[in-house]
Design a protein around this motif. Structure first.
Motif, mmCIF file in Angstrom:
data_model
loop_
_atom_site.group_PDB
_atom_site.id
_atom_site.type_symbol
_atom_site.label_atom_id
_atom_site.label_comp_id
_atom_site.label_asym_id
_atom_site.label_seq_id
_atom_site.Cartn_x
_atom_site.Cartn_y
_atom_site.Cartn_z
ATOM 1 N N ARG A 1 12.459 10.047 10.236
ATOM 2 C CA ARG A 1 11.687 9.188 11.137
ATOM 3 C C ARG A 1 12.600 8.104 11.717
ATOM 4 N NH1 ARG A 1 9.045 9.911 6.425
ATOM 5 N NH2 ARG A 1 9.510 7.784 5.708
ATOM 6 N N ILE A 2 12.716 8.087 13.037
ATOM 7 C CA ILE A 2 13.671 7.212 13.727
ATOM 8 C C ILE A 2 12.943 6.207 14.599
ATOM 9 C CG2 ILE A 2 15.648 7.165 15.310
ATOM 10 C CD1 ILE A 2 16.103 10.120 14.553
ATOM 11 N N GLY A 3 13.442 4.966 14.650
ATOM 12 C CA GLY A 3 12.837 3.954 15.511
ATOM 13 C C GLY A 3 13.678 2.695 15.539
ATOM 14 N N PHE A 4 13.265 1.724 16.359
ATOM 15 C CA PHE A 4 13.964 0.444 16.455
ATOM 16 C C PHE A 4 13.699 -0.414 15.215
ATOM 17 C CE2 PHE A 4 13.313 1.382 21.096
ATOM 18 C CZ PHE A 4 14.654 1.517 21.409
ATOM 19 N N ASP A 5 14.592 -1.378 14.993
ATOM 20 C CA ASP A 5 14.444 -2.275 13.839
ATOM 21 C C ASP A 5 13.567 -3.475 14.163
ATOM 22 O OD1 ASP A 5 16.169 -3.508 15.591
ATOM 23 O OD2 ASP A 5 17.648 -4.075 14.081
ATOM 24 N N ILE A 6 12.548 -3.281 14.985
ATOM 25 C CA ILE A 6 11.608 -4.333 15.356
ATOM 26 C C ILE A 6 10.206 -3.735 15.354
ATOM 27 C CG2 ILE A 6 13.236 -5.587 16.831
ATOM 28 C CD1 ILE A 6 11.755 -4.253 19.228
ATOM 29 N N GLY A 7 9.197 -4.598 15.470
ATOM 30 C CA GLY A 7 7.834 -4.149 15.712
ATOM 31 C C GLY A 7 6.960 -4.025 14.485
ATOM 32 N N GLY A 8 7.515 -4.164 13.279
ATOM 33 C CA GLY A 8 6.712 -4.094 12.068
ATOM 34 C C GLY A 8 6.822 -2.771 11.334
ATOM 35 N N MET A 9 6.742 -2.867 10.011
ATOM 36 C CA MET A 9 6.781 -1.706 9.119
ATOM 37 C C MET A 9 8.018 -0.837 9.355
ATOM 38 S SD MET A 9 2.798 -0.535 8.702
ATOM 39 C CE MET A 9 1.522 -1.757 8.321
ATOM 40 N N PHE B 1 0.824 -1.210 0.000
ATOM 41 C CA PHE B 1 0.000 0.000 0.000
ATOM 42 C C PHE B 1 0.862 1.266 0.000
ATOM 43 C CE2 PHE B 1 -2.102 3.403 2.395
ATOM 44 C CZ PHE B 1 -3.258 3.581 1.636
ATOM 45 N N PHE B 2 1.919 1.260 0.823
ATOM 46 C CA PHE B 2 2.733 2.460 0.984
ATOM 47 C C PHE B 2 3.843 2.595 -0.071
ATOM 48 C CE2 PHE B 2 1.090 2.329 5.372
ATOM 49 C CZ PHE B 2 0.763 3.671 5.558
ATOM 50 N N LEU B 3 4.065 1.560 -0.896
ATOM 51 C CA LEU B 3 5.201 1.552 -1.811
ATOM 52 C C LEU B 3 5.298 2.799 -2.699
ATOM 53 C CD1 LEU B 3 7.677 0.093 -2.850
ATOM 54 C CD2 LEU B 3 6.205 -1.168 -4.451
ATOM 55 N N PRO B 4 4.191 3.254 -3.326
ATOM 56 C CA PRO B 4 4.324 4.461 -4.173
ATOM 57 C C PRO B 4 4.802 5.682 -3.387
ATOM 58 C CG PRO B 4 2.251 3.327 -4.603
ATOM 59 C CD PRO B 4 2.842 2.702 -3.370
ATOM 60 N N PHE B 5 4.308 5.830 -2.175
ATOM 61 C CA PHE B 5 4.707 6.968 -1.348
ATOM 62 C C PHE B 5 6.158 6.827 -0.890
ATOM 63 C CE2 PHE B 5 0.186 6.089 -0.726
ATOM 64 C CZ PHE B 5 -0.366 7.282 -1.169
ATOM 65 N N LEU B 6 6.569 5.575 -0.621
ATOM 66 C CA LEU B 6 7.938 5.339 -0.181
ATOM 67 C C LEU B 6 8.940 5.651 -1.294
ATOM 68 C CD1 LEU B 6 7.425 1.994 1.776
ATOM 69 C CD2 LEU B 6 8.021 4.204 2.757
ATOM 70 N N LEU B 7 8.554 5.373 -2.566
ATOM 71 C CA LEU B 7 9.439 5.674 -3.684
ATOM 72 C C LEU B 7 9.670 7.175 -3.806
ATOM 73 C CD1 LEU B 7 8.076 3.179 -6.366
ATOM 74 C CD2 LEU B 7 10.238 3.051 -5.114
ATOM 75 N N LEU B 8 8.627 7.956 -3.558
ATOM 76 C CA LEU B 8 8.775 9.410 -3.562
ATOM 77 C C LEU B 8 9.618 9.854 -2.369
ATOM 78 C CD1 LEU B 8 5.137 10.515 -4.474
ATOM 79 C CD2 LEU B 8 7.149 10.579 -5.951
ATOM 80 N N ASP B 9 9.400 9.199 -1.227
ATOM 81 C CA ASP B 9 10.124 9.545 -0.008
ATOM 82 C C ASP B 9 11.605 9.221 -0.128
ATOM 83 O OD1 ASP B 9 9.812 10.488 2.775
ATOM 84 O OD2 ASP B 9 10.534 8.490 3.295
ATOM 85 N N PHE B 10 11.927 8.229 -0.954
ATOM 86 C CA PHE B 10 13.313 7.768 -1.096
ATOM 87 C C PHE B 10 14.228 8.873 -1.613
ATOM 88 C CE2 PHE B 10 16.649 5.900 -3.774
ATOM 89 C CZ PHE B 10 17.300 5.102 -2.826
ATOM 90 N N PHE B 11 13.678 9.748 -2.436
ATOM 91 C CA PHE B 11 14.494 10.777 -3.060
ATOM 92 C C PHE B 11 14.652 12.030 -2.192
ATOM 93 C CE2 PHE B 11 12.862 8.224 -6.560
ATOM 94 C CZ PHE B 11 14.045 7.932 -7.227
ATOM 95 N N LYS B 12 14.016 12.035 -1.031
ATOM 96 C CA LYS B 12 14.166 13.176 -0.128
ATOM 97 C C LYS B 12 15.474 13.053 0.650
ATOM 98 C CE LYS B 12 9.192 13.757 0.651
ATOM 99 N NZ LYS B 12 8.119 13.748 1.680
#
Length: 405
Positions: A163-171, A29-40
């Motif tokens: 956006r910062i967080g742990f490498d656990i917990g999903g997404m 679901f989020f992939l299109p938005f993530l591709l745009l976010d990748f270039f930031k």
């Protein structure tokens, strides 16, 4: 994906598989938005950070254990505007901490966490409802303090570039910066690691934990001690917290009653039982079994922190007051059953952990699955009393390192 992380954080298979499934669906679901976010540009440059958002939806004990890390954040970003999004039950301590410039509560039922099981679907809906307001604030950086995919969705929908967080917990892919969640490490250190990822330095012991109490709250505590004929510096003051939201964590009521009787009769200690107003019924069952009932304090959490600072010893289950006592450097005896004291034990030196003589069968369950073999039953009154005596005898000596007994 991080299957090991999922397994470590969520020991129940159904929940673990649900998180993995939702992460996969969410990725599509989020992939299109993530591709745009990748270039930031999402690099953490301290000089570019002006507004910081903290997001969390966990328990009171978790919030208390994160206070040293949050103080570290405030220390390193003194000029920044720091906002925290939290459930209402954490509001009192958040306001008292003097860390945050803005506190946003996403649940109005303040007693829900103490008196009943929270409705997590409802809480998530309320968190999502705050996303438009958060987006208007134009935060530069957001931190997920729990390791929870719900927090990450809110941070992403708030259009926070870093956006910062742990490498656990999903997404985890919704994060721009992942911090490794180390196994077998205190939660206090986990939170310090998380904050250090954007400050570049810090250690919990050097930061400490403070919960400033207003003069009126100190006055309430002073009057309570006076009304119960407790003289600081002369009487041995012991705080006992005998309840828990998880019945599987509770030492039996009759054993708390017997322990307090021994402390009063054999060591002439002044014992104060503490708890929320919602705990009164449970605590009264303990008081009814005692020969000489101790004082009962049901004040606010800020008032409890002021009381704990004056105590010579704290004894209790694995709960928020236990973490508060330890971080305020009040010598603590913590009774542990289903949870791991290496992670959730009292932090710092001068504390002791008492564990059952048999393995706990509860795992992450809140109710013991085998009450006929309840592990907490195997912790004897004599064992806890013997440890308490050592503390009483050492009141005038230097503190010693935490023991697991």
């Amino acid at each position: 994906m991080n299957p090991k992380g999922y397994k470590y954080r969520l020991p129940e298979k159904k929940k673990r598989y649900l998180v993995i499934f939702l992460s996969l669906i969410g990725y599509i679901f989020f992939l299109p938005f993530l591709l745009l976010d990748f270039f930031k540009i999402n690099m953490i440059k301290k000089e570019n950070i002006r507004k910081i958002l903290i997001v969390r939806n966990d328990g009171m004990g978790d919030f208390i254990m994160s206070l040293p890390a949050l103080h570290l954040l405030r220390k390193n970003f003194e000029a920044c505007h720091i906002t925290i999004l939290i459930p209402a039950w954490q509001g009192e301590l958040a306001f008292a901490s003097n860390i945050f410039d803005e506190i946003i509560l996403f649940d109005d039922e303040k007693n829900q966490y103490l008196s009943s099981r929270p409705d997590f679907k409802k809480l998530f809906r309320e968190m999502l409802g705050r996303a438009p307001y958060l987006r208007q604030k134009k935060f530069d950086m957001a931190i997920d303090m729990r390791g929870d995919m719900r927090n990450r969705i809110v941070m992403f929908l708030a259009s926070v570039p870093c956006r910062i967080g742990f490498d656990i917990g999903g997404m985890e892919w919704l994060l721009t910066h992942q911090v490794h969640y180390k196994e077998g490490v205190s939660e206090v250190e986990h939170f310090i690691d998380l904050i250090s990822s954007c400050t570049g330095k810090g250690h919990a012991e050097s930061v400490g934990c403070t919960i400033p109490a207003p003069a009126e709250d100190k006055e309430v505590v002073g009057q309570f001690l006076k009304a119960n004929n407790i003289t600081l510096g002369q009487d041995v003051l012991i705080i006992v917290h005998p309840v828990s939201r998880w019945p599987a964590k509770e030492w039996p009521k009759e054993k708390f009653a017997a322990l307090c009787d021994k402390l009063i009769s054999q060591r002439d200690a002044k014992v104060i039982m503490v708890g929320a107003v919602e705990d009164a019924e449970s605590i009264n069952k303990i008081l009814a079994q005692m020969k000489e009932a101790p004082a009962l304090f049901t004040g606010t959490l800020v008032q409890l922190s002021a009381l704990l600072k004056k105590a010579d010893l704290f004894i209790g289950n694995d709960t928020a007051p236990m973490h508060m006592a330890a971080l305020l450097r009040t010598p603590t005896i913590a009774l542990f059953g289903p949870t791991d004291p290496e992670i959730y034990g009292p932090y710092g030196e001068g504390h002791s952990v008492v564990r059952p003589d048999i393995p706990c069968l509860c795992s992450s369950k809140k109710i013991c699955r085998n009450p006929k073999r309840f592990c907490m039953d195997t912790i004897s009154v004599e064992r806890v009393f013997g440890i308490a005596e050592k503390y009483i005898n050492r009141l005038s000596k230097e503190p010693y390192k935490m023991d697991v007994l």
